[in-house]
Scaffold this active site. Structure first.
Site, PDB file in Angstrom:
ATOM      1  N   ASP A 133      -7.960  -1.963   1.313  1.00  0.00           N
ATOM      2  CA  ASP A 133      -6.438  -1.758   0.442  1.00  0.00           C
ATOM      3  C   ASP A 133      -5.658  -0.815  -0.117  1.00  0.00           C
ATOM      4  OD1 ASP A 133      -3.744  -1.027   1.395  1.00  0.00           O
ATOM      5  OD2 ASP A 133      -3.151  -2.918   1.563  1.00  0.00           O
ATOM      6  N   SER A 134      -6.335   0.283  -1.063  1.00  0.00           N
ATOM      7  CA  SER A 134      -6.814   1.163  -1.949  1.00  0.00           C
ATOM      8  C   SER A 134      -4.941   1.469  -2.275  1.00  0.00           C
ATOM      9  CB  SER A 134      -7.604   1.864  -2.178  1.00  0.00           C
ATOM     10  OG  SER A 134      -7.434   2.975  -1.191  1.00  0.00           O
TER      11      SER A 134
HETATM   12  N1  SPD Z   1       0.030   7.546   0.408  1.00  0.00           N
HETATM   13  C1  SPD Z   1      -0.515   5.964  -0.022  1.00  0.00           C
HETATM   14  C2  SPD Z   1      -1.246   4.690   1.295  1.00  0.00           C
HETATM   15  C3  SPD Z   1      -0.877   3.399   0.395  1.00  0.00           C
HETATM   16  C4  SPD Z   1      -2.204   2.840   1.352  1.00  0.00           C
HETATM   17  N2  SPD Z   1      -1.821   1.560   0.799  1.00  0.00           N
HETATM   18  C5  SPD Z   1      -0.440   0.777   0.618  1.00  0.00           C
HETATM   19  C6  SPD Z   1      -1.166  -0.496   0.254  1.00  0.00           C
HETATM   20  C7  SPD Z   1       0.197  -1.490   1.556  1.00  0.00           C
HETATM   21  N3  SPD Z   1      -0.543  -2.774   1.500  1.00  0.00           N
END
Ligand code: SPD
Length: 290
Positions: free
Chosen positions: A162-163
């Site tokens: 979850d980046s």
């Molecule tokens: N453009 C934003 C993408 C973010 C994806 N990760 C969000 C983290 C939420 N836990």
């Protein structure tokens, strides 16, 4: 933040060519420069609390359930009996909250580089960060790319990444080297899922294809799926799933997913949504085949 003529405050995330998404803002609740990024939390007019990292929207109260349910449940419902999970990033606790709904999980290692994200989530997003109180969760405040080099091989049934977007500190989480290291940590039945950006995005849309190609070269089974995410760019988000042995449709037991003890608590994921999410629109199929 700008003050338009009606004298309310607004927050805009610009994606490209002066186009983006704007929120009415009641208050800036938190602003902090951590060693890694600028962490801010707003109270919005319509989407509840909102966290941004370096000016990019990560969570809103209103729609976080979509992303977090969809990054966790397709793989975990496919696996049915996952015991050990690794979450890289996701320091807000949302993905962990969804994963920990699965009673089969005995341990979840959450690897987040930035403690400021964890602390802001604990303070302003209690519905997400409640997962930090689960005794199965172990928090590691280290770089995910370093963690996966040292972690035990063949140990995890599920790995979830979850980046943030693939710039700056998250760049290393979109590389072959990182994915190879993750693959080596999976059990033979293990499944890995990563967020892979929006197929509508002219700037980051190539990530959908790049990650799919990398997964195809690393796993016999690699599939892309989609979910509707109102507060992320272009409102449609992709995830990529890889596995050595489990196919997300052919090996999926919808009846078992229906019987999950938490099925009635979810707001987006259902067995029907699981199947539908892997049905890709023509333009996404085209993007993936280019
Ligand atoms: N453009 C934003 C993408 C973010 C994806 N990760 C969000 C983290 C939420 N836990």
């Amino acid at each position: 933040v700008t003050a338009p003529t009606r004298f309310s405050l607004q927050y805009s995330e610009y994606w490209r060519h002066n186009t983006g998404l704007t929120f009415g803002i009641k208050a800036l609740l938190h602003s902090e420069r951590s060693p890694f990024q600028h962490v801010e939390v707003y109270e919005t007019d319509a989407f509840g609390h909102m966290m941004t990292l370096d000016g990019v929207i990560m969570i809103t109260d209103y729609d976080e359930f979509v992303y977090h349910e969809m990054i966790a449940h397709p793989a975990l419902c496919l696996l049915q009996d996952a015991k050990r999970a690794l979450v890289i990033g996701g320091g807000d606790g949302g993905a962990a909250r969804e994963a920990l709904r699965h009673p089969s999980l005995t341990r979840l290692d959450l690897v987040e580089i930035d403690e400021a994200v964890v602390e802001a989530a604990k303070r302003f997003f209690p519905q997400l960060s409640a997962s930090f109180g689960d005794e199965r969760l172990k928090l590691h405040l280290v770089d995910g790319t370093a963690f996966v080099k040292e972690a035990p091989k063949g140990h995890y049934d599920f790995i979830l990444v979850d980046s943030t977007d693939p710039v700056g500190i998250a760049e290393g989480l979109f590389t072959r080297e990182f994915y190879e290291a993750c693959r080596s940590l999976l059990t033979p039945r293990g499944v890995m899922v990563v967020q892979s950006e929006s197929p509508f995005d002219p700037v980051n849309g190539h990530v959908v294809k790049d990650v799919r190609r990398l997964f195809e070269s690393l796993f016999p089974i690699a599939e892309t799926y989609l979910a509707s995410t109102p507060s992320y760019p272009y409102g449609l988000w992709s995830f990529t799933l890889g596995s050595r042995s489990l196919h997300p449709l052919r090996d999926y037991d919808a009846e078992a997913a229906h019987r999950s003890p938490f099925a009635d608590e979810l707001r987006y994921y259902t067995p029907q949504v699981h199947t539908a999410a892997f049905a890709l629109p023509a333009f996404v199929r085209q993007l993936l085949s280019e």
